[in-house]
Design a protein around this motif. Structure first.
Motif, PDB file in Angstrom:
ATOM      1  N   UNK A 181      -0.581   1.702  -6.014  1.00  0.00           N
ATOM      2  CA  UNK A 181      -1.189   1.074  -7.189  1.00  0.00           C
ATOM      3  C   UNK A 181      -2.089   2.057  -7.934  1.00  0.00           C
ATOM      4  N   UNK A 182      -2.124   1.923  -9.262  1.00  0.00           N
ATOM      5  CA  UNK A 182      -2.889   2.838 -10.109  1.00  0.00           C
ATOM      6  C   UNK A 182      -3.813   2.040 -11.022  1.00  0.00           C
ATOM      7  N   UNK A 183      -5.110   2.322 -10.939  1.00  0.00           N
ATOM      8  CA  UNK A 183      -6.095   1.744 -11.853  1.00  0.00           C
ATOM      9  C   UNK A 183      -6.257   2.683 -13.038  1.00  0.00           C
ATOM     10  N   UNK A 184      -6.566   2.118 -14.215  1.00  0.00           N
ATOM     11  CA  UNK A 184      -6.563   2.925 -15.429  1.00  0.00           C
ATOM     12  C   UNK A 184      -7.674   2.472 -16.361  1.00  0.00           C
TER      13      UNK A 184
ATOM     14  N   UNK B  10      -2.371  12.918   4.453  1.00  0.00           N
ATOM     15  CA  UNK B  10      -1.857  11.559   4.539  1.00  0.00           C
ATOM     16  C   UNK B  10      -1.849  10.921   3.167  1.00  0.00           C
ATOM     17  N   UNK B  11      -1.123   9.825   3.015  1.00  0.00           N
ATOM     18  CA  UNK B  11      -1.003   9.196   1.700  1.00  0.00           C
ATOM     19  C   UNK B  11      -2.308   8.549   1.251  1.00  0.00           C
ATOM     20  N   UNK B  12      -2.463   8.449  -0.043  1.00  0.00           N
ATOM     21  CA  UNK B  12      -3.619   7.747  -0.593  1.00  0.00           C
ATOM     22  C   UNK B  12      -3.280   6.265  -0.718  1.00  0.00           C
ATOM     23  N   UNK B  13      -4.319   5.422  -0.640  1.00  0.00           N
ATOM     24  CA  UNK B  13      -4.112   3.980  -0.732  1.00  0.00           C
ATOM     25  C   UNK B  13      -3.970   3.520  -2.169  1.00  0.00           C
ATOM     26  N   UNK B  14      -4.552   4.257  -3.096  1.00  0.00           N
ATOM     27  CA  UNK B  14      -4.510   3.913  -4.521  1.00  0.00           C
ATOM     28  C   UNK B  14      -4.954   5.139  -5.307  1.00  0.00           C
ATOM     29  N   UNK B  15      -4.731   5.087  -6.602  1.00  0.00           N
ATOM     30  CA  UNK B  15      -5.159   6.159  -7.495  1.00  0.00           C
ATOM     31  C   UNK B  15      -5.880   5.530  -8.678  1.00  0.00           C
ATOM     32  N   UNK B  16      -6.983   6.133  -9.069  1.00  0.00           N
ATOM     33  CA  UNK B  16      -7.679   5.741 -10.281  1.00  0.00           C
ATOM     34  C   UNK B  16      -7.537   6.826 -11.328  1.00  0.00           C
TER      35      UNK B  16
END
Length: 298
Positions: A105-108, A56-62
């Motif tokens: 959304x992607x945190x960085x 299933x899809x991820x909610x966000x990526x870090x």
């Protein structure tokens, strides 16, 4: 936190991609070499596309990335690797292609700040509000928290590039760093050790003379960090930081401080003050998952 989140430990040597919710729930993980930006980011994107079919899809990526990077959300180059010595990666947009291809959304942040967050959440920095995380490997980086917040400022900490005493009569090696020559990274990272002694550090026995010099350089840097940041703990990971190095580093730190920092953490409890990561080699990718989880909670 039950939503699946992606984590990317974007290292100068390898990328580690994972999906999960924490140390006890990593559903998928893949490691591959860091090649060109185009090839490496495409392989990263493909990992998440392939896994979304099954998990299933991820909610966000870090993303915790080698650097220097631009971690400031309001910047036109947020999510970029900037003035890196890594060939081909200067001014590379990391976040943009991930957002465009995956639609999440992607945190960085830096790889060391991400690892620090992982250690604070699940590892050796739990319940601390001021600590440093260092990695000693192909490069040297440092991050951590002050007053419970990840370290940022003008850009982010670059602890690997502090200048330390270099006795050229004892160690004539000029240094590996293309920017500064004999900064900490230039003297004590893996490539510097290999060039100085003519073979990779991982091939050295524990009693090789390289380790005495390495312990001294690391201790000199730790004393500087200790006197400026005053952390409650220093966590050191990375491929160069073998278990046998901790004891000589701790002893040298005590010697260099000469009793000036009046704390039992230094005088009596240094074995629990300078420590390896509680999450071991997974600190970086788990920290990246923790970065992504922050987006889900915001």
């Amino acid at each position: 936190m039950n939503e699946l989140v992606g984590g990317i430990e974007a290292g100068g040597t390898k990328f580690v991609c994972a999906i999960g919710t924490g140390p006890d729930d990593v559903r998928a993980i893949e490691r591959f070499p860091t090649t060109s930006p185009e090839e490496t980011l495409q392989r990263t994107i493909q990992f998440f596309k392939d896994q979304s079919t099954e998990l299933g899809p991820v909610a966000a990526i870090g993303v915790g990335s080698f650097g220097p990077v631009d971690p400031h959300l309001n910047s036109s180059t947020f999510g970029y690797v900037t003035s890196t010595p890594k060939p081909g990666w200067k001014d590379t947009d990391v976040v943009g292609p991930l957002c465009n291809a995956l639609g999440v959304p992607v945190a960085f942040d830096t790889d060391v700040n991400a690892a620090a967050l992982g250690e604070w959440r699940w590892g050796a920095a739990k319940k601390l509000d001021c600590f440093i995380y260092l990695t000693i490997g192909t490069g040297i980086g440092g991050g951590g928290m002050i007053n419970g917040h990840l370290m940022h400022g003008l850009i982010h900490p670059e602890m690997g590039h502090v200048r330390i005493p270099h006795d050229l009569s004892r160690d004539p090696y000029p240094g590996h760093c293309p920017f500064h020559g004999d900064c900490l990274e230039g003297l004590a990272a893996g490539p510097a050790i290999g060039e100085r002694w003519g073979q990779p550090a991982e091939e050295f026995p524990d009693d090789h003379p390289a380790w005495e010099l390495e312990a001294e350089y690391l201790a000199l840097a730790l004393v500087n960090f200790l006197c400026t940041v005053s952390p409650q703990r220093i966590i050191i990971g990375g491929g160069v930081m073998r278990p046998h190095l901790f004891e000589p580093v701790r002893k040298k730190v005590q010697e260099l401080l000469a009793g000036y920092v009046d704390s039992t953490s230094i005088t009596d409890e240094i074995d629990t003050f300078i420590v390896p990561p509680g999450l071991g080699s997974q600190a970086g990718v788990l920290g990246a998952i923790a970065l992504g989880q922050r987006l889900c909670n915001s």
